[in-house]
Design a protein around this motif. Structure first.
Motif, mmCIF file in Angstrom:
data_model
loop_
_atom_site.group_PDB
_atom_site.id
_atom_site.type_symbol
_atom_site.label_atom_id
_atom_site.label_comp_id
_atom_site.label_asym_id
_atom_site.label_seq_id
_atom_site.Cartn_x
_atom_site.Cartn_y
_atom_site.Cartn_z
ATOM 1 N N ARG A 150 -5.548 2.459 8.612
ATOM 2 C CA ARG A 150 -5.830 3.212 7.387
ATOM 3 C C ARG A 150 -4.559 3.348 6.542
ATOM 4 O O ARG A 150 -4.592 3.173 5.317
ATOM 5 C CB ARG A 150 -6.380 4.590 7.755
ATOM 6 C CG ARG A 150 -6.908 5.396 6.594
ATOM 7 C CD ARG A 150 -7.445 6.737 7.072
ATOM 8 N NE ARG A 150 -8.560 6.585 8.009
ATOM 9 C CZ ARG A 150 -8.500 6.864 9.310
ATOM 10 N NH1 ARG A 150 -7.376 7.304 9.845
ATOM 11 N NH2 ARG A 150 -9.556 6.708 10.069
ATOM 12 N N ALA A 151 -3.458 3.656 7.201
ATOM 13 C CA ALA A 151 -2.181 3.791 6.485
ATOM 14 C C ALA A 151 -1.747 2.452 5.889
ATOM 15 O O ALA A 151 -1.244 2.396 4.751
ATOM 16 C CB ALA A 151 -1.110 4.328 7.423
ATOM 17 N N MET A 152 -1.941 1.383 6.627
ATOM 18 C CA MET A 152 -1.579 0.056 6.128
ATOM 19 C C MET A 152 -2.410 -0.315 4.906
ATOM 20 O O MET A 152 -1.876 -0.802 3.906
ATOM 21 C CB MET A 152 -1.778 -0.976 7.240
ATOM 22 C CG MET A 152 -0.780 -0.880 8.381
ATOM 23 S SD MET A 152 -1.257 -1.886 9.820
ATOM 24 C CE MET A 152 -1.172 -3.547 9.143
ATOM 25 N N GLN A 153 -3.710 -0.077 4.967
ATOM 26 C CA GLN A 153 -4.559 -0.445 3.836
ATOM 27 C C GLN A 153 -4.222 0.391 2.608
ATOM 28 O O GLN A 153 -4.217 -0.110 1.481
ATOM 29 C CB GLN A 153 -6.034 -0.290 4.205
ATOM 30 C CG GLN A 153 -6.976 -0.828 3.133
ATOM 31 C CD GLN A 153 -8.375 -1.114 3.656
ATOM 32 O OE1 GLN A 153 -8.545 -1.549 4.785
ATOM 33 N NE2 GLN A 153 -9.373 -0.874 2.835
ATOM 34 N N LYS A 154 -3.910 1.661 2.827
ATOM 35 C CA LYS A 154 -3.545 2.540 1.707
ATOM 36 C C LYS A 154 -2.255 2.096 1.045
ATOM 37 O O LYS A 154 -2.043 2.333 -0.148
ATOM 38 C CB LYS A 154 -3.430 3.983 2.207
ATOM 39 C CG LYS A 154 -3.315 5.018 1.101
ATOM 40 C CD LYS A 154 -3.350 6.427 1.676
ATOM 41 C CE LYS A 154 -3.290 7.475 0.572
ATOM 42 N NZ LYS A 154 -3.345 8.865 1.126
ATOM 43 N N SER A 155 -1.383 1.441 1.808
ATOM 44 C CA SER A 155 -0.086 1.017 1.270
ATOM 45 C C SER A 155 -0.188 -0.223 0.393
ATOM 46 O O SER A 155 0.740 -0.535 -0.364
ATOM 47 C CB SER A 155 0.899 0.742 2.415
ATOM 48 O OG SER A 155 0.600 -0.493 3.059
ATOM 49 N N LEU A 156 -1.296 -0.949 0.494
ATOM 50 C CA LEU A 156 -1.453 -2.177 -0.274
ATOM 51 C C LEU A 156 -1.952 -1.893 -1.687
ATOM 52 O O LEU A 156 -2.641 -0.902 -1.933
ATOM 53 C CB LEU A 156 -2.443 -3.114 0.431
ATOM 54 C CG LEU A 156 -1.968 -3.746 1.743
ATOM 55 C CD1 LEU A 156 -3.134 -4.433 2.443
ATOM 56 C CD2 LEU A 156 -0.841 -4.727 1.487
ATOM 57 N N ASP A 157 -1.611 -2.774 -2.604
ATOM 58 C CA ASP A 157 -2.062 -2.665 -3.984
ATOM 59 C C ASP A 157 -3.580 -2.836 -4.044
ATOM 60 O O ASP A 157 -4.110 -3.868 -3.617
ATOM 61 C CB ASP A 157 -1.375 -3.732 -4.836
ATOM 62 C CG ASP A 157 -1.733 -3.633 -6.302
ATOM 63 O OD1 ASP A 157 -2.841 -4.073 -6.674
ATOM 64 O OD2 ASP A 157 -0.909 -3.118 -7.088
ATOM 65 N N ARG A 158 -4.276 -1.830 -4.563
ATOM 66 C CA ARG A 158 -5.744 -1.844 -4.563
ATOM 67 C C ARG A 158 -6.286 -3.010 -5.388
ATOM 68 O O ARG A 158 -7.267 -3.658 -4.990
ATOM 69 C CB ARG A 158 -6.261 -0.509 -5.109
ATOM 70 C CG ARG A 158 -7.774 -0.379 -5.203
ATOM 71 C CD ARG A 158 -8.452 -0.305 -3.850
ATOM 72 N NE ARG A 158 -9.862 0.043 -3.974
ATOM 73 C CZ ARG A 158 -10.398 1.206 -3.637
ATOM 74 N NH1 ARG A 158 -9.634 2.166 -3.144
ATOM 75 N NH2 ARG A 158 -11.686 1.434 -3.781
ATOM 76 N N ASP A 159 -5.678 -3.301 -6.530
ATOM 77 C CA ASP A 159 -6.160 -4.398 -7.362
ATOM 78 C C ASP A 159 -6.033 -5.740 -6.645
ATOM 79 O O ASP A 159 -6.904 -6.606 -6.767
ATOM 80 C CB ASP A 159 -5.401 -4.441 -8.688
ATOM 81 C CG ASP A 159 -5.745 -3.274 -9.599
ATOM 82 O OD1 ASP A 159 -6.831 -2.678 -9.416
ATOM 83 O OD2 ASP A 159 -4.947 -2.952 -10.500
ATOM 84 N N LYS A 160 -4.953 -5.900 -5.874
ATOM 85 C CA LYS A 160 -4.774 -7.153 -5.140
ATOM 86 C C LYS A 160 -5.776 -7.266 -3.994
ATOM 87 O O LYS A 160 -6.259 -8.362 -3.694
ATOM 88 C CB LYS A 160 -3.342 -7.265 -4.618
ATOM 89 C CG LYS A 160 -2.318 -7.578 -5.699
ATOM 90 C CD LYS A 160 -0.958 -7.890 -5.108
ATOM 91 C CE LYS A 160 0.029 -8.322 -6.199
ATOM 92 N NZ LYS A 160 1.343 -8.681 -5.616
ATOM 93 N N ILE A 161 -6.082 -6.137 -3.356
ATOM 94 C CA ILE A 161 -7.117 -6.156 -2.314
ATOM 95 C C ILE A 161 -8.444 -6.609 -2.908
ATOM 96 O O ILE A 161 -9.144 -7.454 -2.347
ATOM 97 C CB ILE A 161 -7.279 -4.766 -1.667
ATOM 98 C CG1 ILE A 161 -6.062 -4.419 -0.804
ATOM 99 C CG2 ILE A 161 -8.546 -4.720 -0.813
ATOM 100 C CD1 ILE A 161 -6.135 -3.031 -0.190
#
Length: 299
Positions: A150-161
């Motif tokens: 969860r922490a890893m996914q939150k750290s990623l740029d949402r638009d890039k995801i």
């Protein structure tokens, strides 16, 4: 299928609500456990309730990766507008010569965990080509536990995801064994992604099944044209609050949609690794999902 010392009816609704806040990053683990410690119902302890609510992925395997009727591998794809490269879990039926419908399976907000991989295998067992991308691939993939994921996914740029999932959909649509029809199903965050893909690439998505997902962003939601089957839990205030406005828009655009709200269920009711799981609702929603895809993804 699902065994625990507590049944869902023994867990107070507040505990489910707190878990939802925790699972979506609104509160941290310490706060979640602290709140559980305030429960004094029938001698419940924080550890007992937490063990029932937190995932036990050993319970989620219904189709073995060794099942001889499927072939499970991994595949990478290019994502020029996202993180450059994406990777996912690709599961195909074996001994099927005809072109098959393809389904993109989208995980929750913590990476490609064992439950979502099992869902992909369930689709392949029924004759679909299924692909479940891992949003955490740029960081090495799902780490093996949900808190870190969860922490890893939150750290990623949402638009890039989101761009990665668009690229994954386009990659899957062109699968050489596919029939040219693409469905998408997702859970929680994946429900949002399912709604988003239907709006962002309406000419690519042929059918969408968001489970307890919020709508796409306002600037693209008007583009939806593919049929949508929406699955909601009754006890899910956060997501359900977004539905009336979303439904009004779907009606105004004359989109072919069906919506089901499953009585007495919690957000995550399809996930058979925790006590939010509701066997009857999960099975009914699954049968509706399969029938929906069989109808709209036929050659």
């Amino acid at each position: 299928m699902h065994e625990s010392k507590l049944s869902p009816t023994e867990i107070p609704q507040e505990a489910f609500d707190w878990y939802d806040e925790y699972a979506h990053g609104c509160i941290d683990r310490r706060t979640f456990l602290s709140r559980l410690g305030t429960l004094a119902v029938a001698g419940l302890t924080a550890s007992v309730v937490a063990s029932a609510l937190l995932p036990n992925y050993a319970l989620a395997e219904t189709v073995s990766f060794n099942d001889p009727t499927i072939k499970a591998t991994y595949a990478t794809f290019t994502s020029a507008k996202g993180h450059g490269e994406g990777r996912g879990y690709l599961v195909e039926p074996t001994n099927v010569d005809a072109s098959m419908p393809v389904v993109l399976v989208v995980h929750e907000n913590r990476g490609l965990n064992p439950y979502v991989k099992d869902v992909a295998r369930r689709f392949a067992k029924l004759g679909f080509i299924a692909f479940a991308p891992d949003a955490l691939h740029p960081l090495g993939g799902y780490p093996g536990n949900d808190d870190e994921g969860r922490a890893m996914q939150k750290s990623l740029d949402r638009d890039k995801i989101e761009a990665d999932f668009i690229a994954a959909a386009e990659f899957l649509k062109a699968h050489p064994k596919g029939n040219g029809k693409l469905g998408v199903v997702g859970f929680c965050f994946g429900g949002y992604i399912s709604n988003m893909l239907a709006a962002a690439i309406p000419d690519v998505i042929d059918a969408a099944v968001p489970y307890y997902g919020t709508p796409a962003k306002a600037d693209i939601i008007k583009n939806i044209k593919s049929p949508i089957l929406l699955q909601f839990a009754e006890n899910d205030k956060r997501v359900n609050a977004t539905w009336p406005e979303y439904e009004a828009l779907l009606k105004s655009k004359v989109v072919d949609y069906q919506a089901h709200i499953y009585k007495d269920t919690q957000h995550g009711f399809h996930n058979d690794s925790t006590q939010r799981y509701d066997p009857e609702a999960a099975e009914l929603s699954w049968q509706r999902t399969i029938a929906f895809f069989e109808k709209h993804l036929a050659s």
